[in-house]
Design a protein around this motif. Structure first.
Motif, mmCIF file in Angstrom:
data_model
loop_
_atom_site.group_PDB
_atom_site.id
_atom_site.type_symbol
_atom_site.label_atom_id
_atom_site.label_comp_id
_atom_site.label_asym_id
_atom_site.label_seq_id
_atom_site.Cartn_x
_atom_site.Cartn_y
_atom_site.Cartn_z
ATOM 1 N N ASP A 170 -1.711 2.952 6.539
ATOM 2 C CA ASP A 170 -2.043 1.618 7.033
ATOM 3 C C ASP A 170 -3.550 1.348 7.071
ATOM 4 O O ASP A 170 -3.975 0.202 7.091
ATOM 5 C CB ASP A 170 -1.422 1.380 8.424
ATOM 6 N N ARG A 171 -4.328 2.417 7.034
ATOM 7 C CA ARG A 171 -5.789 2.218 7.050
ATOM 8 C C ARG A 171 -6.348 1.955 5.663
ATOM 9 O O ARG A 171 -7.415 1.366 5.524
ATOM 10 C CB ARG A 171 -6.474 3.451 7.646
ATOM 11 N N PHE A 172 -5.667 2.384 4.637
ATOM 12 C CA PHE A 172 -6.271 2.324 3.300
ATOM 13 C C PHE A 172 -5.415 1.641 2.224
ATOM 14 O O PHE A 172 -5.951 1.033 1.312
ATOM 15 C CB PHE A 172 -6.598 3.749 2.814
ATOM 16 N N ALA A 173 -4.108 1.795 2.291
ATOM 17 C CA ALA A 173 -3.279 1.316 1.170
ATOM 18 C C ALA A 173 -2.935 -0.162 1.328
ATOM 19 O O ALA A 173 -2.618 -0.610 2.431
ATOM 20 C CB ALA A 173 -1.986 2.139 1.121
ATOM 21 N N PRO A 174 -2.981 -0.928 0.221
ATOM 22 C CA PRO A 174 -2.526 -2.313 0.307
ATOM 23 C C PRO A 174 -1.048 -2.314 0.724
ATOM 24 O O PRO A 174 -0.273 -1.494 0.214
ATOM 25 C CB PRO A 174 -2.688 -2.839 -1.134
ATOM 26 N N PRO A 175 -0.645 -3.225 1.647
ATOM 27 C CA PRO A 175 0.750 -3.211 2.120
ATOM 28 C C PRO A 175 1.773 -3.221 0.980
ATOM 29 O O PRO A 175 2.819 -2.567 1.075
ATOM 30 C CB PRO A 175 0.845 -4.476 2.978
ATOM 31 N N ALA A 176 1.469 -3.930 -0.105
ATOM 32 C CA ALA A 176 2.436 -4.014 -1.205
ATOM 33 C C ALA A 176 2.613 -2.678 -1.922
ATOM 34 O O ALA A 176 3.562 -2.495 -2.690
ATOM 35 C CB ALA A 176 1.990 -5.074 -2.207
ATOM 36 N N ASN A 177 1.697 -1.733 -1.680
ATOM 37 C CA ASN A 177 1.797 -0.427 -2.340
ATOM 38 C C ASN A 177 2.518 0.606 -1.485
ATOM 39 O O ASN A 177 2.644 1.762 -1.873
ATOM 40 C CB ASN A 177 0.396 0.107 -2.673
ATOM 41 N N ILE A 178 2.960 0.202 -0.280
ATOM 42 C CA ILE A 178 3.665 1.128 0.618
ATOM 43 C C ILE A 178 5.151 0.781 0.542
ATOM 44 O O ILE A 178 5.541 -0.364 0.779
ATOM 45 C CB ILE A 178 3.172 0.989 2.076
ATOM 46 N N HIS A 179 5.961 1.760 0.180
ATOM 47 C CA HIS A 179 7.386 1.507 -0.069
ATOM 48 C C HIS A 179 8.258 2.345 0.879
ATOM 49 O O HIS A 179 8.715 3.427 0.508
ATOM 50 C CB HIS A 179 7.719 1.856 -1.524
#
Ligand code: 6PG
Length: 246
Positions: A96-105
């Motif tokens: 949550d600190r670094f990855a774009p939300p759309a890249n978290i699955h």
């Protein structure tokens, strides 16, 4: 998968060295692919040190966050914000600190049940992959992280459970866990997990010694059956081996 590619065991001094080795392997896998990268994370306590390292400046700044996608190999069927949720743990420590939300699955654990969540996640993986059949020339993941439980399970594939034999579906619901926490699970299957360039097991601590000994002689255990179609690497620390790493 019974017949994976190459399998290698690497001994390291301790849990800190193990996390560092894993982080460097992850960075190497990312650099080897100049396109979109897919990493499949794991839960439990073993990867926490690695995730903390990825959140630290020297590592975080070397990850091209915009082109790396993060999946999870299994999850406990509990709400996303429950402390038992595997993806929730990874999100809290670093994603949550670094990855774009759309890249978290994440696996959608707010679905009607584990089976429904499995179907939805399978669809998401297939849409990301761009096909409903896995092609060995084009692995689904660049890297799959794995842990091993006291009974030899990996992801949520438990010894002698029918889900272990699934060879068609990519994701499946597991109504009852074999070990704690006793909550239903959702897990990727062996064919989906094996569709990767590298599968990386992290095994640290004296409490893993007994299962490592059993794994040395029992090839039917899930953690032995999980093999990458490419490279499978077991990172094992001194405490788990019960002696100096070779
Ligand atoms: C889970 C896992 C599981 C885990 C092993 C090792 O949801 O519990 O994904 O397969 O990796 O049980 O767990 P530890 O790292 O806590 O020993």
């Amino acid at each position: 998968m019974a017949d994976g590619g190459h399998r290698e065991f690497i001994g390291v001094a301790d849990a800190a060295a193990l996390a560092e080795t894993a982080a460097n392997r992850l960075l190497t896998r990312i650099s080897a692919n100049s396109d979109r990268v897919a990493i499949c994370l794991t839960g439990g306590s073993s990867p926490k040190q690695l995730y903390r390292l990825l959140a630290s400046v020297p590592y975080a700044k070397r990850i091209p966050w915009d082109r790396v996608h993060w999946f999870i190999g299994d999850d406990r069927f509990v709400p996303a914000n429950d402390s038992l949720n595997n993806m929730g743990m990874a999100r809290e420590i670093f994603l949550d600190r670094f990855a774009p939300p759309a890249n978290i699955h994440p696996i959608p654990t707010d679905a009607a049940g584990p089976e429904e969540a499995a179907r939805l996640y399978e669809r998401e993986l297939q849409s990301f992959y761009g096909a409903r059949e896995l092609d060995s020339a084009r692995p689904l993941f660049d890297l799959v992280l794995m842990g091993v439980g006291p009974d030899g399970h990996t992801a949520s594939l438990f010894p002698d459970y029918p889900e272990l034999e699934e060879n068609r579906r990519w994701v499946i619901g597991v109504p009852k866990a074999h070990v704690e926490p006793f909550v239903p699970r959702v897990t990727l299957t062996l064919p989906a997990l094996s569709s990767c360039r590298e599968m990386l097991f992290e095994v640290a601590g004296q409490e893993k010694r007994a299962i490592l000994n059993r794994l040395a002689t029992d090839n039917t255990l899930p953690a032995n059956r999980a093999r990458s179609q490419g490279e499978t690497v077991w990172l094992v620390d001194k405490a788990a081996i019960g002696g100096e790493p070779s």
